[in-house]
Motif scaffolding. Structure first.
Motif, PDB file in Angstrom:
ATOM      1  N   ARG A  15       0.826  -1.206   0.000  1.00  0.00           N
ATOM      2  CA  ARG A  15       0.000   0.000   0.000  1.00  0.00           C
ATOM      3  C   ARG A  15       0.861   1.257   0.000  1.00  0.00           C
ATOM      4  NH1 ARG A  15      -4.446   1.541   4.490  1.00  0.00           N
ATOM      5  NH2 ARG A  15      -2.613   1.369   5.784  1.00  0.00           N
ATOM      6  N   GLN A  16       0.437   2.230  -0.773  1.00  0.00           N
ATOM      7  CA  GLN A  16       1.102   3.521  -0.861  1.00  0.00           C
ATOM      8  C   GLN A  16       0.291   4.517  -0.041  1.00  0.00           C
ATOM      9  OE1 GLN A  16       1.120   4.177  -5.096  1.00  0.00           O
ATOM     10  NE2 GLN A  16       2.866   2.835  -5.403  1.00  0.00           N
ATOM     11  N   VAL A  17       0.923   5.121   0.968  1.00  0.00           N
ATOM     12  CA  VAL A  17       0.199   5.955   1.914  1.00  0.00           C
ATOM     13  C   VAL A  17       0.795   7.348   2.015  1.00  0.00           C
ATOM     14  CG1 VAL A  17      -0.398   6.244   4.367  1.00  0.00           C
ATOM     15  CG2 VAL A  17      -0.593   3.996   3.286  1.00  0.00           C
ATOM     16  N   LEU A  18      -0.095   8.327   1.986  1.00  0.00           N
ATOM     17  CA  LEU A  18       0.255   9.717   2.241  1.00  0.00           C
ATOM     18  C   LEU A  18      -0.361  10.099   3.580  1.00  0.00           C
ATOM     19  CD1 LEU A  18       1.400  12.454   1.141  1.00  0.00           C
ATOM     20  CD2 LEU A  18      -0.951  12.924   0.427  1.00  0.00           C
ATOM     21  N   PHE A  19       0.475  10.469   4.549  1.00  0.00           N
ATOM     22  CA  PHE A  19       0.000  10.937   5.843  1.00  0.00           C
ATOM     23  C   PHE A  19      -0.259  12.427   5.720  1.00  0.00           C
ATOM     24  CE2 PHE A  19       2.323   7.108   6.842  1.00  0.00           C
ATOM     25  CZ  PHE A  19       1.471   6.476   7.732  1.00  0.00           C
ATOM     26  N   LEU A  58      -1.640  14.847  -6.498  1.00  0.00           N
ATOM     27  CA  LEU A  58      -1.938  13.417  -6.348  1.00  0.00           C
ATOM     28  C   LEU A  58      -2.529  12.779  -7.604  1.00  0.00           C
ATOM     29  CD1 LEU A  58      -3.469  13.162  -2.752  1.00  0.00           C
ATOM     30  CD2 LEU A  58      -1.328  12.171  -3.562  1.00  0.00           C
ATOM     31  N   ALA A  59      -2.997  13.581  -8.543  1.00  0.00           N
ATOM     32  CA  ALA A  59      -3.688  13.064  -9.731  1.00  0.00           C
ATOM     33  C   ALA A  59      -2.944  11.925 -10.437  1.00  0.00           C
ATOM     34  CB  ALA A  59      -4.009  14.199 -10.699  1.00  0.00           C
ATOM     35  N   PRO A  60      -1.631  12.008 -10.636  1.00  0.00           N
ATOM     36  CA  PRO A  60      -0.937  10.904 -11.325  1.00  0.00           C
ATOM     37  C   PRO A  60      -0.768   9.642 -10.476  1.00  0.00           C
ATOM     38  CG  PRO A  60       0.339  12.954 -11.439  1.00  0.00           C
ATOM     39  CD  PRO A  60      -0.750  13.164 -10.453  1.00  0.00           C
ATOM     40  N   GLU A  63      -3.243   5.208  -6.926  1.00  0.00           N
ATOM     41  CA  GLU A  63      -3.205   4.153  -5.912  1.00  0.00           C
ATOM     42  C   GLU A  63      -2.858   4.677  -4.517  1.00  0.00           C
ATOM     43  OE1 GLU A  63      -4.091   0.925  -6.487  1.00  0.00           O
ATOM     44  OE2 GLU A  63      -4.700   1.777  -8.408  1.00  0.00           O
ATOM     45  N   VAL A  64      -2.442   5.923  -4.421  1.00  0.00           N
ATOM     46  CA  VAL A  64      -2.035   6.475  -3.130  1.00  0.00           C
ATOM     47  C   VAL A  64      -3.271   6.709  -2.268  1.00  0.00           C
ATOM     48  CG1 VAL A  64      -0.976   8.458  -1.954  1.00  0.00           C
ATOM     49  CG2 VAL A  64       0.082   7.510  -4.006  1.00  0.00           C
ATOM     50  N   SER A 128       6.139   2.126   1.332  1.00  0.00           N
ATOM     51  CA  SER A 128       5.995   3.304   0.467  1.00  0.00           C
ATOM     52  C   SER A 128       5.077   4.303   1.160  1.00  0.00           C
ATOM     53  CB  SER A 128       5.401   2.928  -0.891  1.00  0.00           C
ATOM     54  OG  SER A 128       6.255   2.062  -1.582  1.00  0.00           O
ATOM     55  N   TRP A 129       5.680   5.353   1.727  1.00  0.00           N
ATOM     56  CA  TRP A 129       4.863   6.334   2.425  1.00  0.00           C
ATOM     57  C   TRP A 129       5.542   7.703   2.396  1.00  0.00           C
ATOM     58  CZ3 TRP A 129       6.747   8.791   6.843  1.00  0.00           C
ATOM     59  CH2 TRP A 129       7.873   8.217   7.432  1.00  0.00           C
TER      60      TRP A 129
END
Length: 173
Positions: A15-19, A58-60, A63-64, A128-129
């Motif tokens: 999982r790809q995560v943006l905090f 974030l558009a591209p 999956e994030v 991946s974060w």
């Protein structure tokens, strides 16, 4: 939280995560809780004024997913904090670093934001974060995973936007 993303398994490892913090990131300075809800600390500041910038960046990266790392969750609850976001961001939210079921509500705010995020990263075994925040305390050796915002300009700063694009590309590209 919502059942999705809270179990540890193959999904978690990939999982790809943006905090995401809100105050000092999606809008300038902090917000305050009033009887009528959340308000900015200045009439010249519109809450979530920089959300369109985050949406564009974030558009591209479809999956994030977003994990809320904002004090809004502690003060308002997960669902209300999530719903405060524009729908295009809210639909990416899969959890939060704070959950009243697992943490002492009185102790949580005293923990450094980096400590809160790293606990989530380790618990969920994320590889991946990226974090966007105006606080850097507690991140230790993981500052390369942080886009640091100046609370006075948040994502309204062009250099910070460039750092976000670079960070997204490095972590999720």
């Amino acid at each position: 939280m919502n059942g999705k993303g809270d179990s540890i398994g193959k999904f978690e490892l990939s999982r790809q995560v943006l905090f995401l913090d809100f105050d000092g990131v999606l809008h300038r300075l902090a917000a305050v809780r009033t009887r009528r809800g959340i308000a900015s600390t200045s009439p010249s500041i519109r809450l979530f004024e920089f959300a369109p910038i985050l949406v564009e960046c974030l558009a591209p990266y479809g999956e994030v997913k977003i994990v809320l790392s904002t004090s809004w969750v502690h003060h308002l609850g997960y669902q209300r904090a999530k719903n405060a976001l524009p729908p295009v961001l809210s639909e990416r939210v899969v959890g939060a670093t704070y959950h009243s079921k697992y943490f002492d509500a009185e102790m949580w705010p005293s923990r450094a934001r980096g400590t809160q995020i790293l606990r989530y990263v380790l618990t969920h075994r994320l590889t991946s974060w990226l974090a966007i925040d105006d606080e850097i305390v507690g991140f230790g050796d993981y500052l390369s995973h942080v886009v640091i915002c100046d609370e006075n300009v948040g994502l309204g700063d062009l250099r910070t936007q460039d750092s976000l694009r670079t960070g997204l590309s490095e972590q999720f590209g």
